[in-house]
Write an enzyme that holds these catalytic residues in place. Structure first.
Site, PDB file in Angstrom:
ATOM      1  N   CYS A 133       0.838  -1.200   0.000  1.00 39.71           N
ATOM      2  CA  CYS A 133       0.000   0.000   0.000  1.00 39.71           C
ATOM      3  C   CYS A 133       0.870   1.246   0.000  1.00 39.71           C
ATOM      4  CB  CYS A 133      -0.928   0.003   1.213  1.00 39.71           C
ATOM      5  SG  CYS A 133      -2.012   1.446   1.284  1.00 39.71           S
ATOM      6  N   CYS A 136      -0.604   4.104   2.077  1.00 41.72           N
ATOM      7  CA  CYS A 136      -0.408   3.936   3.525  1.00 41.72           C
ATOM      8  C   CYS A 136       1.019   4.251   3.943  1.00 41.72           C
ATOM      9  CB  CYS A 136      -0.750   2.506   3.939  1.00 41.72           C
ATOM     10  SG  CYS A 136      -2.323   1.886   3.354  1.00 41.72           S
ATOM     11  N   ASP A 137       1.993   3.716   3.200  1.00 43.36           N
ATOM     12  CA  ASP A 137       3.382   3.733   3.665  1.00 43.36           C
ATOM     13  C   ASP A 137       4.321   4.634   2.876  1.00 43.36           C
ATOM     14  OD1 ASP A 137       2.664   1.840   5.581  1.00 43.36           O
ATOM     15  OD2 ASP A 137       3.010   0.181   4.200  1.00 43.36           O
TER      16      ASP A 137
END
Length: 306
Positions: A133, A136-137
Site C-alpha cells: 500500500c 499507507c506507507d
C-alpha cells in the site's frame, strides 16, 4: 430468529452499492464488513476516473459518501469478520465474530487481496519495509529510494504516487513492455524519478534487524544478478480473491479461484450472487464494481419473488 432477505458480505464499492440499492428497494438486508467500509478505494489517495468528479476525489471521501448513502436508505452495517457461509433449511447461515445470521440470499463482495511473490525476506520484512500500500506507507520513505514490483495499472499508479515522496522509484518488471494502460506507462517513462528495470525479477528482499536494506534481482534474459540498496519494497503483482468464508458452499471457480457467475451475477448455488473484484471477469475497476453491486440486487429481487 431474524431472517434477512439478503446478507451482503464486504463493504467495498460493490457491497456498498448493493446496500444502497437494497435499502432503496425495501429489501430487508444487512451489510457485513470486517474492516473499514470502502475496500481498496478507502486506501486510494485520488480517484480520477469515476464519473461525476472531473477534478478527482479522494478515495476515503468517496468511500465515506457511499457509506453515508447506504445508511440514509436504512441499511444496517455491522462489523463482523465472516468465517463461513453455508446452506441451511431457511436459506443460508452466515457465521462470524461469535454470531450466526440467517438469510434467504447472499451477495458475496469480499474483494481481493494483493498477491505475494514468496521470495526470501518478503514475509520476514512485511510491515518493516515490504508493503502492498503506497498510500499507507509512501510518506515513510520521503527523500529515499524504493522499489515497486510489477508492471500493471496498479503498480504504475502506485509508482507515480510514490514519486511525491521518494527521491527515486525503481520499477521492477519481468517483461520488456509494461502491461499498464498506455497513458500510465507514458507518464511513468516521462518521470525523472522513475527508473524501469526491464526483464527483471526479484530473487530476495535483503535486510537485518532494522528492516529492509535492499533487493536482489535477476535479469531473465542474461541471468545476471544485481542488487539495489533501498529501504522499501512495494509489491503489486496481482490479486487473490477473498473466498475463504465462501468455501463451504462449494461454488464453481475459475483457474484463478475467482467466482464464476452468469450475466445476472448468479453463482452455481441458487440464492448466492457475487459482485465486484471477487468474481471472474475481465475488468476490475471501481465503475465495474459499482455496476455489479446494482445488478446483484436486481437479481436478488427476482430470486426472492414468489
Amino acid at each position: 430468529m431474524d431472517l434477512y432477505d439478503s446478507v451482503i458480505i464486504g463493504a467495498g464499492p460493490a457491497g456498498l452499492t448493493a446496500a444502497i440499492y437494497a435499502g432503496r428497494g425495501g429489501i430487508n438486508g444487512v451489510l457485513l464488513e470486517r474492516m473499514i467500509p470502502g475496500g481498496q478505494i478507502a486506501a486510494t489517495e485520488l480517484v480520477e476516473n469515476y464519473p461525476g468528479f472531473p477534478e478527482g476525489i479522494m478515495g476515503a471521501d468517496l468511500a465515506a459518501k457511499m457509506r453515508e448513502q447506504a445508511l440514509k436508505f436504512g441499511v444496517n452495517i455491522e462489523s463482523i469478520d465472516v468465517e463461513a457461509v453455508q446452506r441451511a433449511d431457511d436459506g443460508f447461515e452466515i457465521h462470524g465474530s461469535g454470531k450466526t445470521l440467517h438469510a434467504r440470499s447472499v451477495i458475496l463482495a469480499m474483494g481481493t487481496q494483493p498477491r505475494m511473490l514468496g521470495i526470501s525476506g518478503e514475509a520476514e520484512f512485511f510491515g518493516r519495509g515490504v508493503s502492498t500500500c503506497a498510500t499507507c506507507d509512501g510518506p515513510l520513505y520521503r527523500g529515499k529510494q524504493v522499489a515497486v514490483i510489477g508492471g500493471g495499472d496498479s503498480a504504475i499508479q502506485e509508482a507515480l504516487f510514490l514519486t511525491k515522496f521518494c527521491s527515486r522509484v525503481h520499477v521492477i518488471h519481468r517483461r520488456d513492455a509494461l502491461r499498464a494502460v498506455p497513458a500510465l506507462g507514458e507518464r511513468a517513462k516521462a518521470s525523472e524519478k522513475i527508473e524501469i528495470h526491464w526483464d527483471s525479477v526479484p530473487l530476495a528482499v535483503l535486510g537485518d534487524n532494522s528492516g529492509v536494506s535492499g533487493l536482489r534481482l535477476r535479469n531473465v534474459k542474461t541471468d545476471e544478478q544485481s542488487e539495489l540498496e533501498l529501504p522499501g519494497v512495494f509489491m503489486f503483482i496481482g490479486l487473490l480473491p477473498n473466498i475463504a468464508c465462501a468455501q463451504p458452499l462449494g461454488l464453481k471457480l475459475d483457474e484463478g479461484r475467482f467466482i464464476l457467475t452468469d450475466q445476472q451475477l448468479a453463482t452455481s448455488i441458487p440464492g448466492v450472487f457475487a459482485a465486484g473484484d471477487i468474481r471472474s471477469k475481465t475488468q476490475r475497476q471501481l465503475v465495474t464494481a459499482v455496476g455489479d453491486g446494482a445488478q446483484a440486487v436486481f437479481s436478488v429481487e427476482r430470486y426472492l419473488e414468489p
